[in-house]
Motif scaffolding. Structure first.
Motif, short mmCIF file in Angstrom:
data_model
loop_
_atom_site.label_atom_id
_atom_site.label_comp_id
_atom_site.label_asym_id
_atom_site.label_seq_id
_atom_site.Cartn_x
_atom_site.Cartn_y
_atom_site.Cartn_z
N ASN A 111 0.81 -1.22 0.00
CA ASN A 111 0.00 0.00 0.00
C ASN A 111 0.84 1.27 0.00
OD1 ASN A 111 -2.74 -0.57 -0.25
ND2 ASN A 111 -2.76 -1.44 1.82
N TRP A 112 2.11 1.14 -0.21
CA TRP A 112 3.00 2.30 -0.27
C TRP A 112 2.94 2.91 -1.67
CZ3 TRP A 112 5.65 5.73 2.40
CH2 TRP A 112 6.72 6.40 1.80
N LYS A 113 2.77 4.22 -1.71
CA LYS A 113 2.81 4.89 -3.01
C LYS A 113 4.24 5.36 -3.27
CE LYS A 113 -1.83 6.36 -4.03
NZ LYS A 113 -2.67 6.47 -2.82
N PRO A 114 4.90 4.81 -4.28
CA PRO A 114 6.29 5.17 -4.57
C PRO A 114 6.43 6.69 -4.76
CG PRO A 114 5.63 3.30 -5.88
CD PRO A 114 4.40 3.79 -5.21
N GLU A 115 7.53 7.24 -4.26
CA GLU A 115 7.76 8.68 -4.38
C GLU A 115 8.98 8.98 -5.23
OE1 GLU A 115 7.80 10.59 -0.55
OE2 GLU A 115 5.86 9.70 0.01
N VAL A 116 8.99 10.18 -5.79
CA VAL A 116 10.13 10.63 -6.57
C VAL A 116 10.82 11.76 -5.81
CG1 VAL A 116 10.93 11.48 -8.81
CG2 VAL A 116 8.88 10.04 -8.68
N LYS A 117 12.11 11.66 -5.58
CA LYS A 117 12.86 12.68 -4.84
C LYS A 117 14.02 13.18 -5.69
CE LYS A 117 10.71 12.26 -0.81
NZ LYS A 117 9.88 13.37 -0.33
N LEU A 118 14.41 14.41 -5.43
CA LEU A 118 15.60 14.96 -6.07
C LEU A 118 16.73 14.99 -5.04
CD1 LEU A 118 14.10 18.08 -7.92
CD2 LEU A 118 14.47 15.78 -8.82
N CYS A 119 17.95 14.74 -5.49
CA CYS A 119 19.07 14.93 -4.57
C CYS A 119 20.35 15.25 -5.33
CB CYS A 119 19.27 13.69 -3.67
SG CYS A 119 20.30 12.41 -4.40
N SER A 120 21.29 15.76 -4.59
CA SER A 120 22.64 15.89 -5.13
C SER A 120 23.57 15.27 -4.10
CB SER A 120 23.00 17.36 -5.37
OG SER A 120 24.39 17.45 -5.58
N ALA A 121 23.95 14.05 -4.34
CA ALA A 121 24.78 13.33 -3.38
C ALA A 121 26.12 14.05 -3.22
CB ALA A 121 24.99 11.89 -3.83
N LEU A 122 26.61 14.61 -4.29
CA LEU A 122 27.90 15.30 -4.28
C LEU A 122 27.88 16.48 -3.31
CD1 LEU A 122 30.64 15.05 -5.75
CD2 LEU A 122 29.82 16.78 -7.35
N TYR A 123 26.75 17.21 -3.28
CA TYR A 123 26.63 18.38 -2.40
C TYR A 123 25.79 18.07 -1.16
CZ TYR A 123 28.62 20.76 -6.43
OH TYR A 123 29.44 21.13 -7.46
N GLN A 151 22.78 17.27 -0.78
CA GLN A 151 21.46 17.90 -0.80
C GLN A 151 20.37 16.85 -1.04
OE1 GLN A 151 22.06 20.76 -3.91
NE2 GLN A 151 23.09 22.23 -2.56
N GLY A 152 19.27 17.01 -0.29
CA GLY A 152 18.12 16.11 -0.49
C GLY A 152 18.28 14.76 0.17
#
Lengths: 358, 358
Positions: free
Chosen positions: B263-275, B277-278
């Motif tokens: 029942n989990w609705k998949p989510e879309v996230k933004l990130c910058s692993a290098l900095y 962020q997110g």
């Protein structure tokens, strides 16, 4: 390894004279055996001449679980094999109520009008329970069933999907040997049956209904990926607008999938099987597909791969059933599953325990 | 069925006095055996105290193909089992170049900052060929590797996917018993490896790159369906606009899939692993997921189902390899595949022929 002498029916069919040492009783028995053999030869001959009664009887032999019938079936399949494989095999799936029978009635009649011979088979592993939920009622295809060039056969019943699959695949060969050049294989999509039908067909068609906003909801995972075409049925009257919107939606969705091995780009078509609209479009699309994949060699390649897949599938199914059907394994498996639920063993220790028993 | 006496290492560990009838040589051998046993007990004790060297040695025993090592590994796994299963297991996949190592470096460091103990494992069946293409080079995680509360282990190598899967799953148990509460399992997605990692994790994260118009192209079939989250990495600098567009696109695509069993609705996230962020957003999402599925009971249910799946998987793999690895079958299989290619036999007749040999 002890090599069992499992003689194929074919090896018995040579016309050896009886030895003089054979008793009269034995001789009679042998003659009768040969006579039965000759009756299979006749059956095969009739079948190759396109006789539908012979075809039906051949399929009945395939569907039988009796050893003597299975041997006869093997003989007929071996004889049919060199004459088969001239057809296109089309898988048709869709949820109940989408109008599969009406579509096949309309599509089949159209093809017969074009001079084709059409065989309709079904894969429905649930039919043992529901007593033939698809194709059981031939009256739903009342025009098609009357056609000389149509052959309609319900799903073999009382079997696992594996059993139904084997019987259907062998029946396809007989249909093709009897001259049927379009084989439609219908499935309601119980459990894994779409995947099964997909793996025995050249073209896979998903029937959908117009209307109902969220078009892809309720379709089992992977079905859209398998489809070579999505045909939106009942695109008539007040449904037309909704059908056009559904077409757009599906077209967008299909673009999100990676290209198929066949290099075919799945298409979305509208039709009204009830009013015979859009049916010729569907056939034209399939013709384009067939020409394309025959030219590229994918058609032949895919059939070979399917055959190899079924070889492995059959062997693996047998190995598993031989193991899991053993009473000692059954008891031990229950115990190990319980230990797993209680986190008292690992999956691998449990597996090792079971394999040590075998 | 003949029951093989395959004693688990555990059954030997009881401190029975030696019989007076035992010869001095045998007695010495037995004492040495027990001594080795005690050294495993020490190893287990150290491991349960969170000692990383002991954990590494335990995993080395799991990865070894020597029978004596395997027995020791079994003993340690059995001892670890009651102390395991307190973690969250996160699968991480994405094509090469998407920044998996950078993401794990950033994500892992963030988690350690929050007081977590983080183990990083990999599933890479190709590593025998490419000599450890993922995690082989720990320098790509130069900060994480220095952390007291991080444990990084490359993929077991020189094995089939089945072998790698077994070893990784057993290694997870040791990591959990050693107190690691976040287990990250990385895969490059060679062959079926995403499916494998999905079936041993609680949360499945697909890393993607921003940019490149047709976002879903090139993703293997089924991967998006398995994902609990799509994280678009490198969403920094000039990439930001493209990343936001990709997020919209993915969100639209995800809505087309039927609901998950969790029942989990998949989510879309933004990130910058290098900095960095997110990264916290990703963890918050996973925390929400974990709370939700633990409350609903899906978390525990899913782990049990995974264990049962692996039990069947292990048994089936073994049954198949025992059959197909047999020299006589190998030869016959080649012949039958050739007959299939020449349309001279059916898949089922070929299968029957092979099974008759066994």
């Amino acid at each position: 390894m002890n090599k069992k002498q499992s003689k194929s029916a074919l090896s018995e069919s040579e016309n050896k004279p009886l030895s003089k040492n054979v008793s009269p009783v034995s001789a009679k028995r042998i003659r009768n055996f040969r006579k039965n053999k000759f009756s299979e030869e006749d059956l095969l001959k009739d079948l190759l001449n396109g006789n539908k009664t012979a075809l039906g009887r051949g399929i009945t032999l395939i569907e039988s679980n009796q050893t003597s019938h299975q041997q006869k079936a093997e003989y007929i399949i071996e004889g049919a094999l060199p004459h088969a494989h001239k057809s296109i095999r089309i898988g048709i799936t869709g949820v109940p109520g989408v109008g599969k029978s009406t579509f096949i009635e309309s599509f089949g009649s159209y093809l017969i009008g074009k001079g084709k011979k059409v065989a309709v088979l079904a894969v429905d592993p649930s039919s043992s329970v529901s007593r033939g939920s698809i194709l059981g009622d031939k009256t739903r295809m009342e025009n098609l069933v009357k056609e000389k060039n149509a052959f309609i056969r319900p799903s073999p019943s009382g079997e696992s999907l594996g059993g139904v699959a084997r019987k259907t695949r062998e029946s396809i060969i007989l249909c093709e040997a009897a001259g049927f050049d379009v084989i439609l294989i219908e499935t309601v999509g119980v459990g894994q049956s779409e995947t099964t039908v997909h793996s025995m067909t050249d073209f896979f068609l998903l029937l959908k209904l117009a209307g109902a906003g969220d078009e892809l909801q309720g379709i089992k995972r992977g079905i859209v990926e398998m489809a070579d075409a999505i045909v939106i049925n009942k695109a008539d009257g007040e449904n037309q607008k909704a059908a056009r919107e559904a077409k757009l939606e599906f077209n967008r969705a299909l673009q999100l999938y990676p290209p198929k091995e066949s290099n075919w780009k799945p298409e979305v078509k509208l039709c009204s099987a009830l009013y015979d609209q859009g049916i010729s479009d569907v056939w034209e699309m399939i013709t384009v597909f067939e020409n394309k994949v025959r030219k590229s060699g994918f058609f032949q390649h895919n059939r070979q791969e399917q055959n190899k897949f079924w070889l492995y599938q059959t062997v693996n199914d047998y190995l598993k059933s031989r193991f899991y059907d053993h009473p000692e394994i059954k008891t031990a498996l229950k115990e190990q599953l319980k230990l797993i639920e209680e986190n008292r063993t690992t999956a691998f220790a449990a597996a090792k325990h079971l394999l040590d028993l075998a």
